[in-house]
Design a protein around this motif. Sequence first.
Motif, PDB file in Angstrom:
ATOM      1  N   GLY A  43       0.804  -1.213   0.000  1.00 33.44           N
ATOM      2  CA  GLY A  43       0.000   0.000   0.000  1.00 33.44           C
ATOM      3  C   GLY A  43       0.837   1.262   0.000  1.00 33.44           C
ATOM      4  N   ASP A  44       0.249   2.331  -0.563  1.00 29.67           N
ATOM      5  CA  ASP A  44       0.949   3.607  -0.473  1.00 29.67           C
ATOM      6  C   ASP A  44       0.937   4.139   0.957  1.00 29.67           C
ATOM      7  OD1 ASP A  44      -1.708   4.340  -0.355  1.00 29.67           O
ATOM      8  OD2 ASP A  44      -1.641   5.715  -2.056  1.00 29.67           O
ATOM      9  N   SER A  45       0.274   3.411   1.849  1.00 32.45           N
ATOM     10  CA  SER A  45       0.366   3.688   3.287  1.00 32.45           C
ATOM     11  C   SER A  45       1.797   3.585   3.774  1.00 32.45           C
ATOM     12  CB  SER A  45      -0.527   2.723   4.073  1.00 32.45           C
ATOM     13  OG  SER A  45      -0.309   1.381   3.665  1.00 32.45           O
ATOM     14  N   LEU A  46       2.669   2.988   2.955  1.00 33.66           N
ATOM     15  CA  LEU A  46       4.086   2.907   3.319  1.00 33.66           C
ATOM     16  C   LEU A  46       4.661   4.299   3.524  1.00 33.66           C
ATOM     17  CD1 LEU A  46       6.256   3.665   0.772  1.00 33.66           C
ATOM     18  CD2 LEU A  46       5.244   1.594  -0.151  1.00 33.66           C
ATOM     19  N   GLY A  47       4.066   5.289   2.878  1.00 33.52           N
ATOM     20  CA  GLY A  47       4.537   6.653   3.065  1.00 33.52           C
ATOM     21  C   GLY A  47       4.449   7.087   4.516  1.00 33.52           C
ATOM     22  N   MET A  48       3.422   6.623   5.203  1.00 31.32           N
ATOM     23  CA  MET A  48       3.216   7.000   6.600  1.00 31.32           C
ATOM     24  C   MET A  48       3.936   6.045   7.549  1.00 31.32           C
ATOM     25  SD  MET A  48      -0.846   7.817   6.136  1.00 31.32           S
ATOM     26  CE  MET A  48      -1.150   8.547   7.742  1.00 31.32           C
ATOM     27  N   LEU A  51       7.965   5.493   5.810  1.00 26.91           N
ATOM     28  CA  LEU A  51       8.784   6.646   5.448  1.00 26.91           C
ATOM     29  C   LEU A  51       8.534   7.865   6.319  1.00 26.91           C
ATOM     30  CD1 LEU A  51       8.540   6.345   1.544  1.00 26.91           C
ATOM     31  CD2 LEU A  51      10.263   5.378   3.081  1.00 26.91           C
ATOM     32  N   GLY A  52       7.510   7.808   7.164  1.00 30.81           N
ATOM     33  CA  GLY A  52       7.289   8.882   8.123  1.00 30.81           C
ATOM     34  C   GLY A  52       6.576  10.106   7.587  1.00 30.81           C
ATOM     35  N   GLN A  58       2.909  12.009  -0.809  1.00 29.73           N
ATOM     36  CA  GLN A  58       4.298  12.211  -1.237  1.00 29.73           C
ATOM     37  C   GLN A  58       4.945  10.956  -1.824  1.00 29.73           C
ATOM     38  OE1 GLN A  58       6.644  14.593   1.770  1.00 29.73           O
ATOM     39  NE2 GLN A  58       4.750  14.414   2.938  1.00 29.73           N
ATOM     40  N   VAL A  59       4.242   9.845  -1.764  1.00 24.23           N
ATOM     41  CA  VAL A  59       4.806   8.576  -2.231  1.00 24.23           C
ATOM     42  C   VAL A  59       4.982   8.594  -3.750  1.00 24.23           C
ATOM     43  CG1 VAL A  59       4.422   6.083  -2.372  1.00 24.23           C
ATOM     44  CG2 VAL A  59       3.789   7.338  -0.299  1.00 24.23           C
ATOM     45  N   THR A  60       6.102   8.066  -4.216  1.00 22.88           N
ATOM     46  CA  THR A  60       6.429   8.066  -5.644  1.00 22.88           C
ATOM     47  C   THR A  60       6.312   6.676  -6.247  1.00 22.88           C
ATOM     48  OG1 THR A  60       8.780   7.603  -5.294  1.00 22.88           O
ATOM     49  CG2 THR A  60       8.087   9.926  -5.221  1.00 22.88           C
ATOM     50  N   MET A  61       6.344   6.635  -7.565  1.00 15.14           N
ATOM     51  CA  MET A  61       6.371   5.340  -8.258  1.00 15.14           C
ATOM     52  C   MET A  61       7.615   4.553  -7.859  1.00 15.14           C
ATOM     53  SD  MET A  61       3.891   4.361 -10.250  1.00 15.14           S
ATOM     54  CE  MET A  61       4.799   3.182 -11.263  1.00 15.14           C
ATOM     55  N   GLU A  62       8.724   5.241  -7.711  1.00 17.66           N
ATOM     56  CA  GLU A  62       9.967   4.553  -7.339  1.00 17.66           C
ATOM     57  C   GLU A  62       9.841   3.915  -5.957  1.00 17.66           C
ATOM     58  OE1 GLU A  62       9.804   7.445  -8.986  1.00 17.66           O
ATOM     59  OE2 GLU A  62      10.530   6.461 -10.811  1.00 17.66           O
ATOM     60  N   GLY A 221      -0.026  -2.948  16.744  1.00 20.37           N
ATOM     61  CA  GLY A 221       0.260  -1.894  17.718  1.00 20.37           C
ATOM     62  C   GLY A 221       1.616  -1.254  17.538  1.00 20.37           C
ATOM     63  N   MET A 222       2.020  -1.067  16.288  1.00 19.69           N
ATOM     64  CA  MET A 222       3.352  -0.544  16.011  1.00 19.69           C
ATOM     65  C   MET A 222       3.354   0.896  15.526  1.00 19.69           C
ATOM     66  SD  MET A 222       4.898  -3.851  13.993  1.00 19.69           S
ATOM     67  CE  MET A 222       6.491  -3.095  13.699  1.00 19.69           C
ATOM     68  N   TYR A 223       2.201   1.423  15.150  1.00 19.33           N
ATOM     69  CA  TYR A 223       2.173   2.738  14.514  1.00 19.33           C
ATOM     70  C   TYR A 223       1.288   3.696  15.288  1.00 19.33           C
ATOM     71  CZ  TYR A 223       1.326   6.422  11.076  1.00 19.33           C
ATOM     72  OH  TYR A 223       1.231   7.634  10.437  1.00 19.33           O
ATOM     73  N   GLY A 224       1.885   4.740  15.838  1.00 19.36           N
ATOM     74  CA  GLY A 224       1.125   5.797  16.493  1.00 19.36           C
ATOM     75  C   GLY A 224       0.511   5.384  17.816  1.00 19.36           C
ATOM     76  N   ASP A 225      -0.026   6.359  18.500  1.00 18.68           N
ATOM     77  CA  ASP A 225      -0.655   6.122  19.795  1.00 18.68           C
ATOM     78  C   ASP A 225      -2.164   5.969  19.688  1.00 18.68           C
ATOM     79  OD1 ASP A 225       1.812   6.352  21.128  1.00 18.68           O
ATOM     80  OD2 ASP A 225       1.647   8.538  21.129  1.00 18.68           O
TER      81      ASP A 225
END
Length: 279
Positions: A43-48, A51-52, A58-62, A221-225
Motif C-alpha cells: 500500500g501507499d500507506s508505506l509513506g506513513m 517513510l514517516g 508524497q509517495v512516488t512510483m519509485e 500496535g506498532m504505529y502511532g498512539d
Amino acid sequence: MKKTVMTLAQKKAQQEKSSMLTAYDYTTAKLMDDAGIDALLVGDSLGMVMLGYEDTLQVTMEDMIHHSKAVRRGAKKALVVTDLPFLSYHVSVEQAVLNAGRLVKEGQAEAVKLEGGVAFAEVIAAIVRAQIPVMGHIGLTPQSVNAFGGFKIQGKTLAAARQIVADAFAVEAAGAFAVVLEGIPGDLADYITQRLSIPTIGIGAGNKTDGQVLVYQDALGMYGDLQPKFVKRFGEAGTLYKAAFTTYQEEITTGAFPSDAHTFPIDQKIIEILKQEER
C-alpha cells in the motif's frame, strides 16, 4: 498453491472470507505468506508507516516499485497487489497504463490497486485491457484526504451513499477483479457486497464484506498512539520491540552484552606471540 485474482473470486462464490494485509518488505511478507494470508497489499500507506510522511500523497512510483519487489520475493503463495500512488494515474489514461505496467514489470506486482469510482472507470478499463488485473478502492480514499477535509467516514448521508454505490458498480463494470470498501457504514458495505459479483475487501466497513484488510502496523500496535475504531490489535509488537530495544541499550551501556557466550575464542598463545612481537 499460488493464489491469484481467481482465488478471491472463488472464495466469494463459496461464501468464504479472504484475508489481506499490507506488506512492505521481504521479511514481513514471508511471515505473512507462511501464515497463509491470501493477499498482500503493497500500500501507499508505506509513506506513513515506513517513510514517516503525514499522508500518502508524497509517495512516488519509485517508492512503490522498490517495496513491491521486496514483497514479491517473500510472497511465494500470496497474491501481491500494489498501489498506484497519487498522480500516477490521474493525468491521463496513457500515463495510468504505463505506470500500472511499471508496477508489474519492475515491481513484479501481480495486480494493481487504484482509488476512485465513476471518475476513474475509464482508467480501470484501460489498465484491464492491458491485461493487468485491477483492484478498485472507494469510500474513504486516503489520496483524497485534502478534498475530504481529513480522514472522515464516508457514505453517511443518502446522497453520499448513492455515490458510493454508483462508484462500486462503475468499478465492477470497468473490469476490476475486486474492490476495497474503506471507512463506510457496515450496512452500506453489506448492501454493496450483496449486489456486486466481484469480491469486496473491507477496512473500517464492518464484517459483511467478502474479505478484510488492515495495515499490519495498526494490527500489531506498532504505529502511532491512536487506535482507529475499526482496528483490532492482534498483537503488541510495538511494546515488544520497544522493550527489546531498551534492554539492548541497557546491556550495551553496562557491558552485559556481548558476553563470553557471544564471543569467538582464540588460542591465548597467539595473543602472547602478538604481544612479544610488539615489544
